[in-house]
Design a protein around this motif. Structure first.
Motif, PDB file in Angstrom:
ATOM      1  N   CYS A 143      -1.218  31.245  51.400  1.00 15.78           N
ATOM      2  CA  CYS A 143       0.236  31.139  51.586  1.00 15.78           C
ATOM      3  C   CYS A 143       0.872  30.099  50.679  1.00 15.78           C
ATOM      4  N   ALA A 144       0.076  29.391  49.887  1.00 14.30           N
ATOM      5  CA  ALA A 144       0.607  28.419  48.930  1.00 14.30           C
ATOM      6  C   ALA A 144       0.636  29.034  47.534  1.00 14.30           C
ATOM      7  N   THR A 145       1.713  28.780  46.797  1.00 20.74           N
ATOM      8  CA  THR A 145       1.826  29.274  45.428  1.00 20.74           C
ATOM      9  C   THR A 145       1.853  28.095  44.457  1.00 20.74           C
ATOM     10  N   ARG A 146       1.394  28.344  43.218  1.00 22.47           N
ATOM     11  CA  ARG A 146       1.322  27.311  42.195  1.00 22.47           C
ATOM     12  C   ARG A 146       2.027  27.789  40.932  1.00 22.47           C
ATOM     13  N   THR A 147       2.849  26.926  40.371  1.00 25.25           N
ATOM     14  CA  THR A 147       3.496  27.221  39.090  1.00 25.25           C
ATOM     15  C   THR A 147       3.422  25.982  38.211  1.00 25.25           C
ATOM     16  N   PHE A 148       3.368  26.198  36.901  1.00 28.85           N
ATOM     17  CA  PHE A 148       3.338  25.088  35.964  1.00 28.85           C
ATOM     18  C   PHE A 148       4.322  25.355  34.843  1.00 28.85           C
ATOM     19  N   ASN A 149       5.259  24.419  34.638  1.00 28.03           N
ATOM     20  CA  ASN A 149       6.226  24.497  33.564  1.00 28.03           C
ATOM     21  C   ASN A 149       5.637  23.787  32.344  1.00 28.03           C
ATOM     22  N   THR A 150       5.271  24.568  31.324  1.00 30.39           N
ATOM     23  CA  THR A 150       4.592  24.005  30.164  1.00 30.39           C
ATOM     24  C   THR A 150       5.507  23.112  29.329  1.00 30.39           C
ATOM     25  N   GLN A 151       6.826  23.288  29.451  1.00 30.93           N
ATOM     26  CA  GLN A 151       7.750  22.484  28.653  1.00 30.93           C
ATOM     27  C   GLN A 151       7.988  21.112  29.270  1.00 30.93           C
ATOM     28  N   THR A 152       8.071  21.056  30.591  1.00 31.02           N
ATOM     29  CA  THR A 152       8.318  19.775  31.263  1.00 31.02           C
ATOM     30  C   THR A 152       7.040  19.166  31.832  1.00 31.02           C
ATOM     31  N   HIS A 153       5.906  19.886  31.693  1.00 28.16           N
ATOM     32  CA  HIS A 153       4.612  19.421  32.211  1.00 28.16           C
ATOM     33  C   HIS A 153       4.683  19.147  33.717  1.00 28.16           C
ATOM     34  N   THR A 154       5.360  20.068  34.413  1.00 26.52           N
ATOM     35  CA  THR A 154       5.583  19.911  35.850  1.00 26.52           C
ATOM     36  C   THR A 154       4.822  20.978  36.633  1.00 26.52           C
ATOM     37  N   LEU A 155       4.005  20.520  37.551  1.00 24.85           N
ATOM     38  CA  LEU A 155       3.251  21.400  38.436  1.00 24.85           C
ATOM     39  C   LEU A 155       3.918  21.401  39.803  1.00 24.85           C
ATOM     40  N   THR A 156       4.135  22.592  40.363  1.00 24.81           N
ATOM     41  CA  THR A 156       4.726  22.722  41.697  1.00 24.81           C
ATOM     42  C   THR A 156       3.780  23.512  42.595  1.00 24.81           C
ATOM     43  N   ILE A 157       3.430  22.915  43.709  1.00 26.68           N
ATOM     44  CA  ILE A 157       2.647  23.601  44.737  1.00 26.68           C
ATOM     45  C   ILE A 157       3.578  23.821  45.912  1.00 26.68           C
ATOM     46  N   ASP A 158       3.848  25.084  46.222  1.00 26.58           N
ATOM     47  CA  ASP A 158       4.857  25.443  47.217  1.00 26.58           C
ATOM     48  C   ASP A 158       4.186  26.096  48.417  1.00 26.58           C
ATOM     49  N   PHE A 159       4.301  25.449  49.578  1.00 34.34           N
ATOM     50  CA  PHE A 159       3.733  25.992  50.812  1.00 34.34           C
ATOM     51  C   PHE A 159       4.719  26.871  51.560  1.00 34.34           C
ATOM     52  N   GLY A 160       5.938  27.049  51.006  1.00 33.76           N
ATOM     53  CA  GLY A 160       6.936  27.896  51.633  1.00 33.76           C
ATOM     54  C   GLY A 160       7.799  27.143  52.632  1.00 33.76           C
ATOM     55  N   THR A 161       8.685  27.878  53.295  1.00 33.17           N
ATOM     56  CA  THR A 161       9.638  27.269  54.222  1.00 33.17           C
ATOM     57  C   THR A 161       9.201  27.387  55.678  1.00 33.17           C
ATOM     58  N   THR A 162       8.125  28.129  55.938  1.00 35.19           N
ATOM     59  CA  THR A 162       7.558  28.206  57.282  1.00 35.19           C
ATOM     60  C   THR A 162       6.140  27.641  57.239  1.00 35.19           C
ATOM     61  N   ASN A 163       5.647  27.244  58.389  1.00 34.25           N
ATOM     62  CA  ASN A 163       4.341  26.587  58.424  1.00 34.25           C
ATOM     63  C   ASN A 163       3.244  27.453  57.828  1.00 34.25           C
ATOM     64  N   CYS A 164       2.468  26.839  56.945  1.00 34.44           N
ATOM     65  CA  CYS A 164       1.360  27.488  56.254  1.00 34.44           C
ATOM     66  C   CYS A 164       0.072  26.817  56.720  1.00 34.44           C
ATOM     67  N   LEU A 165      -0.835  27.577  57.336  1.00 38.36           N
ATOM     68  CA  LEU A 165      -2.078  27.010  57.847  1.00 38.36           C
ATOM     69  C   LEU A 165      -3.034  26.775  56.687  1.00 38.36           C
ATOM     70  N   CYS A 166      -3.431  25.517  56.511  1.00 37.82           N
ATOM     71  CA  CYS A 166      -4.294  25.142  55.391  1.00 37.82           C
ATOM     72  C   CYS A 166      -5.754  25.077  55.828  1.00 37.82           C
ATOM     73  N   ASN A 167      -6.631  24.971  54.843  1.00 37.70           N
ATOM     74  CA  ASN A 167      -8.070  25.037  55.109  1.00 37.70           C
ATOM     75  C   ASN A 167      -8.594  23.825  55.866  1.00 37.70           C
ATOM     76  N   ASP A 168      -7.816  22.734  55.907  1.00 37.42           N
ATOM     77  CA  ASP A 168      -8.233  21.559  56.662  1.00 37.42           C
ATOM     78  C   ASP A 168      -7.734  21.595  58.104  1.00 37.42           C
ATOM     79  N   GLY A 169      -7.122  22.714  58.504  1.00 37.16           N
ATOM     80  CA  GLY A 169      -6.648  22.866  59.870  1.00 37.16           C
ATOM     81  C   GLY A 169      -5.227  22.378  60.092  1.00 37.16           C
ATOM     82  N   ARG A 170      -4.614  21.764  59.090  1.00 34.20           N
ATOM     83  CA  ARG A 170      -3.240  21.292  59.222  1.00 34.20           C
ATOM     84  C   ARG A 170      -2.270  22.360  58.731  1.00 34.20           C
TER      85      ARG A 170
END
Length: 276
Positions: A79-106
């Protein structure tokens, strides 16, 4: 894939600390209230380190950094998405606007945004990680973490304007630390790495009690499989504005064994504990 410097350095003594102080009267001037200073340390430390880990693992994906979409690393849920802007060297990890269950249980929602400057893991390079509308288990986390490399094996780490908004009240936290790899730099595997951590932090717990924490003896982290969850040596001391002191010694026996034994001292009263 480059060998990365470990960023996950949580503390594990909260449960033992609360049990140890539990016989004290619960008011703003007694140790049971002051144990919340360790709670804020742990909550903030663990989650900022988790965000750092997500960034480091994702940044090892050369294809993503080249602008191509690839499968998410094992630490991130689908449920998490990853994007990288090569011009600004910016990485964004987006878990969305609703709760996303992660592998650590959180559960998480919101974004982790990382901006890179310079070649990774080289002197003068840095990465700044900011939390954007970011929630963990419905607690709102804010703040910015900056890592600046002094060399390939040493970096300065600062956390600024960190806060945690919970139903029980709000926490504030900041930290300044130096992390140095002192063994294992000559190989690509992580299990032979050894790190030393120094520095200090400060904050306010949900009762409004201010505290300062200093690493009096460098924390030593050995990444051998039997040692990875706890420091094998080091002393952390916390002082609150109410005059209480709390110290945690990770090597009370001596010899730096890979065990879970530590010694906790509250206002001069010491007890051996077993870390989780």
């Amino acid at each position: 894939m480059k060998k990365r410097m470990l960023a996950c350095l949580p503390l594990f003594a909260v449960t033992a600390l609360l049990v140890f102080a539990g016989c004290q009267k619960d008011d703003n001037t007694n140790p049971v209230a002051e144990t919340e200073t360790v709670e804020v340390e742990t909550l903030a430390q663990v989650e900022f380190d988790a965000a750092d880990y997500f960034v480091e693992e994702t940044a090892n994906d050369d294809a993503l950094l080249a602008g191509r979409q690839t499968a998410a690393p094992s630490s991130l849920p689908s449920c998490a998405t990853r994007t990288f802007n090569t011009q600004t060297h910016t990485l964004t990890i987006d878990f969305g606007t609703t709760n996303c269950l992660c592998n650590d249980g959180r559960t998480r929602r919101g974004k982790i945004i990382a901006v890179f400057s310079g070649a990774r893991h080289t002197a003068g390079s840095s990465v700044t990680i900011t939390l954007d509308n970011y929630y963990v288990n419905d607690n709102h986390f804010t703040g910015t973490k900056t890592k600046t490399y002094v060399s390939a094996n040493k970096m300065n780490v600062t956390v600024q304007n960190a806060s945690i908004q919970t139903p029980q009240g709000n926490f504030e936290w900041s930290a300044a630390r130096m992390i140095e790899r002192v063994a294992g730099a000559d190989s690509r595997q992580l299990t032979d790495d050894v790190y030393l951590v120094t520095g200090r932090s400060a904050g306010t717990n949900r009762r409004g009690v201010k505290f300062n924490t200093v690493i009096e003896q460098p924390l030593k982290l050995v990444l051998a499989p039997t040692c990875v969850r706890n420091f094998v040596a080091g002393i952390v001391k916390t002082t609150t504005e109410n005059g209480h002191t709390l110290a945690l010694n990770y090597d009370p026996i001596g010899g730096e064994p890979c065990d879970k034994i530590a010694e906790l001292t509250i206002n001069g009263r010491s007890k051996r504990i077993e870390l989780r």
